[in-house]
Enzyme design. Structure first.
Site, PDB file in Angstrom:
ATOM      1  N   ARG A   1      24.686 -11.159   3.271  1.00 31.69           N
ATOM      2  CA  ARG A   1      25.290 -10.141   2.401  1.00 31.69           C
ATOM      3  C   ARG A   1      26.782 -10.380   2.179  1.00 31.69           C
ATOM      4  O   ARG A   1      27.293 -10.086   1.095  1.00 31.69           O
ATOM      5  CB  ARG A   1      25.049  -8.754   2.981  1.00 31.69           C
ATOM      6  CG  ARG A   1      23.608  -8.335   2.777  1.00 31.69           C
ATOM      7  CD  ARG A   1      23.332  -6.980   3.328  1.00 31.69           C
ATOM      8  NE  ARG A   1      22.040  -6.516   2.872  1.00 31.69           N
ATOM      9  CZ  ARG A   1      21.338  -5.569   3.472  1.00 31.69           C
ATOM     10  NH1 ARG A   1      21.812  -4.976   4.549  1.00 31.69           N
ATOM     11  NH2 ARG A   1      20.180  -5.195   2.994  1.00 31.69           N
TER      12      ARG A   1
ATOM     13  N   LYS B   1       2.243   0.781   2.693  1.00 26.87           N
ATOM     14  CA  LYS B   1       1.726   2.060   2.229  1.00 26.87           C
ATOM     15  C   LYS B   1       1.790   2.262   0.727  1.00 26.87           C
ATOM     16  O   LYS B   1       2.786   1.923   0.093  1.00 26.87           O
ATOM     17  CB  LYS B   1       2.555   3.172   2.852  1.00 26.87           C
ATOM     18  CG  LYS B   1       2.237   3.416   4.319  1.00 26.87           C
ATOM     19  CD  LYS B   1       3.235   4.367   4.787  1.00 26.87           C
ATOM     20  CE  LYS B   1       2.896   5.296   5.856  1.00 26.87           C
ATOM     21  NZ  LYS B   1       4.035   6.198   6.037  1.00 26.87           N
TER      22      LYS B   1
ATOM     23  N   GLY C   1      13.548  -6.406   0.601  1.00 22.35           N
ATOM     24  CA  GLY C   1      12.765  -5.986   1.760  1.00 22.35           C
ATOM     25  C   GLY C   1      11.984  -7.107   2.414  1.00 22.35           C
ATOM     26  O   GLY C   1      12.462  -8.239   2.541  1.00 22.35           O
TER      27      GLY C   1
ATOM     28  N   GLY D   1      15.727  -0.989  -1.019  1.00 23.89           N
ATOM     29  CA  GLY D   1      15.538   0.335  -1.611  1.00 23.89           C
ATOM     30  C   GLY D   1      16.003   0.378  -3.055  1.00 23.89           C
ATOM     31  O   GLY D   1      15.345   0.957  -3.919  1.00 23.89           O
TER      32      GLY D   1
HETATM   33  P1  AMP Z   1       6.600  -2.470   3.071  1.00 25.15           P
HETATM   34  O1  AMP Z   1       7.842  -2.149   3.847  1.00 25.15           O
HETATM   35  O2  AMP Z   1       5.883  -1.292   2.535  1.00 25.15           O
HETATM   36  O3  AMP Z   1       6.838  -3.565   2.048  1.00 25.15           O
HETATM   37  O4  AMP Z   1       5.586  -3.034   4.142  1.00 25.15           O
HETATM   38  C1  AMP Z   1       5.783  -4.216   4.836  1.00 25.15           C
HETATM   39  C2  AMP Z   1       4.902  -4.206   6.024  1.00 25.15           C
HETATM   40  O5  AMP Z   1       3.551  -4.044   5.617  1.00 25.15           O
HETATM   41  C3  AMP Z   1       4.954  -5.457   6.828  1.00 25.15           C
HETATM   42  O6  AMP Z   1       5.538  -5.179   8.073  1.00 25.15           O
HETATM   43  C4  AMP Z   1       3.492  -5.866   6.991  1.00 25.15           C
HETATM   44  O7  AMP Z   1       3.166  -6.242   8.298  1.00 25.15           O
HETATM   45  C5  AMP Z   1       2.760  -4.612   6.615  1.00 25.15           C
HETATM   46  N1  AMP Z   1       1.411  -4.885   6.110  1.00 25.15           N
HETATM   47  C6  AMP Z   1       1.063  -5.706   5.112  1.00 25.15           C
HETATM   48  N2  AMP Z   1      -0.263  -5.765   4.980  1.00 25.15           N
HETATM   49  C7  AMP Z   1      -0.791  -4.965   5.926  1.00 25.15           C
HETATM   50  C8  AMP Z   1      -2.120  -4.627   6.296  1.00 25.15           C
HETATM   51  N3  AMP Z   1      -3.175  -5.123   5.651  1.00 25.15           N
HETATM   52  N4  AMP Z   1      -2.283  -3.774   7.326  1.00 25.15           N
HETATM   53  C9  AMP Z   1      -1.209  -3.274   7.974  1.00 25.15           C
HETATM   54  N5  AMP Z   1       0.052  -3.554   7.658  1.00 25.15           N
HETATM   55  C10 AMP Z   1       0.274  -4.388   6.651  1.00 25.15           C
END
Ligand code: AMP
Length: 421
Positions: free
Chosen positions: A36, A223, A378, A401
Site C-alpha cells: 500500500r 457468503k 480482498g 470494501g
Molecule cells: P469473501 O471474503 O466473502 O470473499 O470470502 C473469502 C473466503 O471464502 C475465503 O476465506 C475462503 O476460504 C472462503 N470460501 C470459499 N469457498 C468456500 C466454500 N466452498 N466453503 C467455505 N468457505 C469458502
C-alpha cells in the site's frame, strides 16, 4: 473521470494535504507487506518533484477496537517511506496538533501525520450501548459528529490543496477522507484525486460502465449475504456471471438441490431464486459449478470426492471441480473484460485451492489476448498473488470494501467529495 486530478493543479510551493492508504499489516513492529505504501509512490514522487510541501495522513489498523498499540503507529510507515524514496520523512505525533511540523516543511519535503484513527472523531462511529437510552445515544452521536467536523476543520488548515489517493477507504465518509473537503472547498482550495485513486476509478468505472464485451464477472467467496448488491448490480451489466465458492450452494438450494454440510444461507434462497430468474429475463448467462470437490470435514486432511448432483449427507463443497474449471475457463477465454471478486473455494487449504488457481490462470490469459482483467480486492488478490500471476493482470485493486461497493454501483463518498472538472 469527471473529477480533478493531481495533473490539474499547480503544486510548486503549495502545502499539499494527501490522504493515503498506509493501512499496512504490522506485527511486532515489522511490516508484513508494504504494497500500500508503494502504491502511493507515484503520487508522492510527483508532488515532491513539482516542489509541493507534502503532508500525508492515513489510518492504520483498528485502534478504535483494539486500543493504541505499537503496531499501529504511522511512524513505522513514515520510516519505510523514507527508505523507499531515499529522503528524510518528518513525523508529527498527533494528527490534530501538527502546526509546527507543517510550518517547518520546505518545498519538496514530506511529513507523515500520526494515525488519524487515534482520534475517535475520524470515524465518528458510535453504536448504542446495552441499556443506553435513545436520547443519550443520539446526543453522544451528535457530539461525536460535531467532533468529526472539528477534526476535519483542523486537518484542512494544513493544506492549500487536498488530494485523496486512498481508494481503500474511499467508501468511508470519515474526517480525513470526505469531511475535510468541506473545509478545503470553503477556502477555495481544490480537492483532487491522486494517481492511484484515478487508476482505480478508471479501471473499475470503465469495466462496469463501459465494458468492452463480452463482459464476464466472476464472484466467489464465503457468503451470498455479503455480495447481494454486487450480484444484483452486475446482472444489469454483464454478459456472463460466474458464481463459485461457498456462495454457490445457496443457489444450488434455490435450484432444489441438496447441499449436505456445505456453507449455505437458507434465508437467502429466495433472493438466489430471484437472481437466477433475473438472469434468465435479461439473457445473462449465469454459470454455477457443475461439479464440486466435496470433503467429509472442513479440514485439509479430510476425505474428498467429486460431487456432480446432490450432495450426500455429511459432505461439504470446498472447491469447484475439474468440469467447472473447464466450463468457467471457456467463458473467461472469450471475454474482453473480466472482473473477479472472491475465491472459488477454500484456497487457504492446498487440497481446495486448485479451482481458484485454475481460474487465476484463465484470467491471466485475458490481458495478453487484448482484454482487460481486474481483480477486485480482498481474498481474490491474495489468491492471485499466491498463484504468481499477479503481474499478468491488467489491474489489481488495492481496496477490498471499496471495490465491492463500486461493483454494487454505489457512489463512494471519498470520490464524490472531490472537485468536479
Ligand atoms: P469473501 O471474503 O466473502 O470473499 O470470502 C473469502 C473466503 O471464502 C475465503 O476465506 C475462503 O476460504 C472462503 N470460501 C470459499 N469457498 C468456500 C466454500 N466452498 N466453503 C467455505 N468457505 C469458502
Amino acid at each position: 473521470m469527471n473529477k480533478k486530478t493531481l495533473r490539474d493543479v499547480e503544486l510548486a510551493g503549495k502545502r499539499v494535504l494527501m490522504r493515503v492508504d498506509f493501512n499496512i499489516p504490522v506485527k511486532g513492529g515489522a511490516i508484513q507487506d508494504d504494497t500500500r505504501i508503494r502504491a502511493a509512490l507515484p503520487s508522492i514522487q510527483y508532488i515532491l518533484e513539482k516542489g509541493g510541501k507534502l503532508i500525508l495522513m492515513s489510518h492504520m489498523g483498528r485502534p478504535d477496537e483494539k486500543g493504541i498499540t505499537a503496531d499501529t503507529t504511522m511512524k513505522i510507515a513514515a520510516d519505510r517511506l523514507a527508505e523507499l524514496i531515499g529522503r528524510p520523512v518528518a513525523f508529527a505525533a498527533d494528527c490534530a496538533a501538527a502546526d509546527a511540523e507543517v510550518a517547518a516543511l520546505k518545498d519538496g519535503e514530506v511529513l507523515v501525520l500520526e494515525n488519524t484513527r487515534y482520534h475517535k472523531e475520524e470515524q465518528a462511529k458510535r453504536k448504542q450501548k446495552e441499556g443506553e437510552d435513545e436520547a443519550a445515544f443520539k446526543a453522544a452521536k451528535k457530539a461525536l459528529k460535531e467532533g468529526q467536523k472539528k477534526l476535519a476543520e483542523k486537518l484542512a488548515t494544513y493544506g492549500d490543496i487536498y488530494v485523496n489517493d486512498a481508494f481503500g477507504t474511499a467508501h468511508r465518509a470519515h474526517a480525513s477522507t470526505a469531511v475535510v473537503t468541506e473545509f478545503m472547498k470553503a477556502k477555495g482550495a481544490d480537492c483532487v484525486a491522486g494517481f492511484l485513486m484515478e487508476k482505480e476509478i478508471e479501471y473499475l468505472g470503465n469495466a462496469v460502465e463501459n465494458p468492452v464485451r463480452p463482459f464476464v464477472a466472476i464472484l466467489g467467496g464465503a457468503k451470498v449475504s455479503d455480495k447481494l448488491a454486487v450480484v444484483q448490480n452486475l446482472l444489469e451489466k454483464v454478459d456472463t456471471l460466474i458464481l463459485g465458492g461457498g456462495m454457490a450452494y445457496t443457489f444450488f438450494l434455490a435450484q432444489g438441490r441438496t447441499v449436505g454440510d456445505s456453507l449455505s444461507e437458507p434465508d437467502q434462497v429466495e433472493y438466489a431464486r430471484q437472481m437466477l430468474e433475473k438472469a434468465r429475463e435479461k439473457g445473462v448467462q449465469f454459470l454455477l459449478p457443475v461439479d464440486n470437490v466435496a470433503a467429509d470435514a472442513f479440514s485439509a486432511d479430510a476425505n474428498t470426492q467429486i460431487v456432480e448432483g446432490n450432495f450426500p449427507e455429511g459432505w461439504q463443497g470446498l472447491d469447484i471441480g475439474p468440469k467447472s474449471v473447464e466450463l468457467f475457463s471457456k467463458a473467461i477465454e472469450n471475454a474482453k473484460t473480466v472482473v473477479w471478486n472472491g475465491p472459488m473455494g477454500v484456497f487457504e487449504m492446498a487440497p481446495f485451492a486448485k479451482g481458484t488457481m485454475a481460474i487465476a490462470e484463465a484470467v491471466a490469459k485475458v490481458k495478453p489476448a487484448g482484454g482487460t482483467s481486474i481483480i477486485g480486492g480482498g481474498d481474490s488478490v491474495s489468491a492471485v498473488k499466491k498463484s504468481g500471476l499477479a503481474d499478468q493482470m491488467s489491474h489489481i485493486s488495492t481496496g477490498g470494501g471499496a471495490s465491492l461497493e463500486f461493483l454494487e454501483g454505489k457512489v463512494l463518498p471519498g470520490v464524490a467529495a472531490l472537485t468536479d472538472k
